[in-house]
Enzyme design. Sequence first.
Site, mmCIF file in Angstrom:
data_model
loop_
_atom_site.group_PDB
_atom_site.id
_atom_site.type_symbol
_atom_site.label_atom_id
_atom_site.label_comp_id
_atom_site.label_asym_id
_atom_site.label_seq_id
_atom_site.Cartn_x
_atom_site.Cartn_y
_atom_site.Cartn_z
ATOM 1 C CG HIS A 99 23.921 -49.780 -9.036
ATOM 2 N ND1 HIS A 99 23.816 -48.393 -9.451
ATOM 3 C CD2 HIS A 99 22.770 -50.214 -8.434
ATOM 4 C CE1 HIS A 99 22.533 -47.928 -9.196
ATOM 5 N NE2 HIS A 99 21.830 -49.090 -8.472
ATOM 6 C CG HIS A 139 25.837 -41.388 -15.623
ATOM 7 N ND1 HIS A 139 24.662 -41.517 -16.087
ATOM 8 C CD2 HIS A 139 25.883 -41.542 -14.588
ATOM 9 C CE1 HIS A 139 23.834 -41.942 -15.189
ATOM 10 N NE2 HIS A 139 24.760 -41.991 -14.129
ATOM 11 C CG ASP A 150 30.299 -43.054 -7.680
ATOM 12 O OD1 ASP A 150 29.785 -42.769 -6.740
ATOM 13 O OD2 ASP A 150 29.605 -43.688 -8.716
HETATM 14 N N1 ACO Z 1 37.276 -44.175 -19.309
HETATM 15 C C1 ACO Z 1 37.645 -44.340 -20.525
HETATM 16 N N2 ACO Z 1 36.874 -44.634 -21.608
HETATM 17 C C2 ACO Z 1 35.487 -44.722 -21.282
HETATM 18 C C3 ACO Z 1 35.167 -44.671 -19.929
HETATM 19 C C4 ACO Z 1 35.900 -44.372 -18.999
HETATM 20 N N3 ACO Z 1 35.523 -44.105 -17.800
HETATM 21 N N4 ACO Z 1 33.550 -44.840 -20.078
HETATM 22 C C5 ACO Z 1 33.435 -45.279 -21.477
HETATM 23 N N5 ACO Z 1 34.635 -44.949 -22.282
HETATM 24 C C6 ACO Z 1 34.542 -45.193 -23.392
HETATM 25 C C7 ACO Z 1 34.250 -46.539 -23.817
HETATM 26 O O1 ACO Z 1 35.608 -47.388 -24.157
HETATM 27 C C8 ACO Z 1 33.761 -46.505 -25.228
HETATM 28 O O2 ACO Z 1 34.600 -46.241 -26.069
HETATM 29 P P1 ACO Z 1 34.666 -46.531 -27.831
HETATM 30 O O3 ACO Z 1 33.534 -45.835 -28.183
HETATM 31 O O4 ACO Z 1 35.871 -46.385 -28.429
HETATM 32 O O5 ACO Z 1 34.369 -48.105 -27.703
HETATM 33 C C9 ACO Z 1 32.874 -45.082 -24.990
HETATM 34 O O6 ACO Z 1 33.412 -44.484 -24.187
HETATM 35 C C10 ACO Z 1 31.490 -45.468 -24.781
HETATM 36 O O7 ACO Z 1 31.312 -46.319 -23.315
HETATM 37 P P2 ACO Z 1 30.099 -47.280 -23.208
HETATM 38 O O8 ACO Z 1 30.922 -48.429 -22.142
HETATM 39 O O9 ACO Z 1 29.492 -47.642 -24.194
HETATM 40 O O10 ACO Z 1 29.487 -46.334 -22.362
HETATM 41 P P3 ACO Z 1 28.034 -46.705 -21.173
HETATM 42 O O11 ACO Z 1 27.345 -45.633 -21.394
HETATM 43 O O12 ACO Z 1 27.634 -48.049 -21.520
HETATM 44 O O13 ACO Z 1 28.897 -46.937 -20.096
HETATM 45 C C11 ACO Z 1 29.648 -46.292 -17.748
HETATM 46 C C12 ACO Z 1 28.732 -45.891 -18.828
HETATM 47 C C13 ACO Z 1 29.557 -47.963 -17.333
HETATM 48 C C14 ACO Z 1 29.344 -45.509 -16.557
HETATM 49 C C15 ACO Z 1 31.101 -46.132 -18.122
HETATM 50 O O14 ACO Z 1 31.103 -44.719 -18.553
HETATM 51 C C16 ACO Z 1 32.105 -46.564 -17.062
HETATM 52 O O15 ACO Z 1 32.392 -47.540 -17.230
HETATM 53 N N6 ACO Z 1 32.582 -45.464 -16.307
HETATM 54 C C17 ACO Z 1 33.672 -45.743 -15.273
HETATM 55 C C18 ACO Z 1 32.806 -46.423 -14.104
HETATM 56 C C19 ACO Z 1 32.098 -45.437 -13.432
HETATM 57 O O16 ACO Z 1 32.435 -44.463 -12.908
HETATM 58 N N7 ACO Z 1 30.777 -45.863 -12.919
HETATM 59 C C20 ACO Z 1 29.918 -44.979 -12.228
HETATM 60 C C21 ACO Z 1 28.671 -44.601 -12.979
HETATM 61 S S1 ACO Z 1 27.581 -43.427 -12.002
HETATM 62 C C22 ACO Z 1 26.983 -44.401 -11.053
HETATM 63 O O17 ACO Z 1 26.624 -45.396 -11.048
HETATM 64 C C23 ACO Z 1 26.502 -43.769 -9.587
#
Ligand code: ACO
Length: 421
Positions: free
Chosen positions: A262, A301, A357
């Site tokens: 988070h 996101h 972020d």
């Molecule tokens: N880098 C590479 N691949 C990614 C990333 C990333 N940052 N984020 C998602 N993906 C890919 C996943 O591997 C998945 O690929 P697939 O379909 O081949 O399996 C696809 O994109 C979907 O990913 P999910 O995990 O289902 O997306 P979700 O909506 O659940 O996750 C999240 C969102 C947690 C923010 C994710 O994008 C992530 O982990 N980002 C990096 C961490 C981050 O920056 N968090 C800050 C969020 S903003 C905040 O909280 C203020």
Amino acid sequence: MAESITITDNRTGESIEIPIEDGGVDAAQWRKLLPGIWFSDPGLATTAATPSAITELDGENGILRYRGYPIEQLAEQSTFLEVAYLLVHGELPDRAQHDSWVHEITTHTYIHENFRQRIYDAFHYDAHPMGMLTSGVAALSTFYPEAKDIEDPDNRLTQIIRLIAKIPTLAAAAYRHSQGQPFVFPDNTLDYPTNFLNMMYQVGGPYEIHPALRKAMDILLILHADHEQNCSTTTVRVVGSAHADPYSSIAAACAALYGPRHGGANEAVLNMLDEIGDYENVDSFIESVKSGAGRLMGFGHRVYKNYDPRATIIKQAADDVFEVTGKNPLLDIALKLEEVALSDEYFISRKLYPNVDFYSGLIYQAMGFPIEMFTVLFAIGRTPGWLAHWNEMLEQDSRIARPRQLYVGPGVRDYVPLSSR
Ligand code: ACO
């Protein structure tokens, strides 16, 4: 009935038609037709736990509005304290309301001496400031026992003002403790961001803060001020629904924010940029992400699938800060990462864009904040949003939050005494 859905119980053939209102359907109607059959919704990803009039978020179109006002306009023209008023009261203040609100918050910044000497000083020298803040906010409830009277709107407002006023004091005190430096008292002649930065950094004489850094601090607080029903805000509403006092409810929100999924992502971005280390290594890093070796932190996101409007504003603020502080050496790596990712099919097809972020940590670092303070800064910004939701939840006369479960454990079995096992 304009728009509706019909649910049919195939066991009995009975149907019920439920109107679609404000984009949702009333689960109470479902319960009427299907008592004892629960929705399975881990992570509450499909559940609207409440109506809310505070923040509108449209992830498909990259829209974020507080009480109807676009985040871009608020970041450019408003101030954090005015935004706090807007979130809590629902409307922008007129001049008299504004001045009185700012005066109230400015004159509630002090904390009891016992707090500093007996509570904060008891922490170990390397205590994480977020752990200190979370405990500190919880401890405030013991200093203000009257806060338990959550039915009285005037009393609620008093606690809201106290919390917005004291959070920067607690945050800066946690930082000074971690540095082994003496606590700097709040200065009621300073505005909100200047007072916070002064409590953080003043050593042995007046501390001059550049107007561009003061402005960037205020903008960052505005951008973090609310984000509808995220994990920590949902926590406030759940804990508050038990009629816990506001300090306990906000401490619970701080605990949720502390989690790396988070509030901790900005810290992860900096660690990632450090690990990449050099502009030349960006392409190979992107390839390793694509092959599943890790994630590009600060990208993607759950809700925004187009772009995060806060990231666009932050990028501008970053330019303004770097003009004063000199460029963060990690910026070139970040810019190249963004450029490569935004033109790569892997990221395009998954709708992965920079989130809030991606650049905020670079700004914080350039302003002298250690990485452990990043989540604390997020908490200061989010406090008015948490409190607006807490207040709204009480005004809605919400029922206590109490979800159901789908029990998957063993059936009934007889107890076997220890001597026979
Ligand atoms: N880098 C590479 N691949 C990614 C990333 C990333 N940052 N984020 C998602 N993906 C890919 C996943 O591997 C998945 O690929 P697939 O379909 O081949 O399996 C696809 O994109 C979907 O990913 P999910 O995990 O289902 O997306 P979700 O909506 O659940 O996750 C999240 C969102 C947690 C923010 C994710 O994008 C992530 O982990 N980002 C990096 C961490 C981050 O920056 N968090 C800050 C969020 S903003 C905040 O909280 C203020």
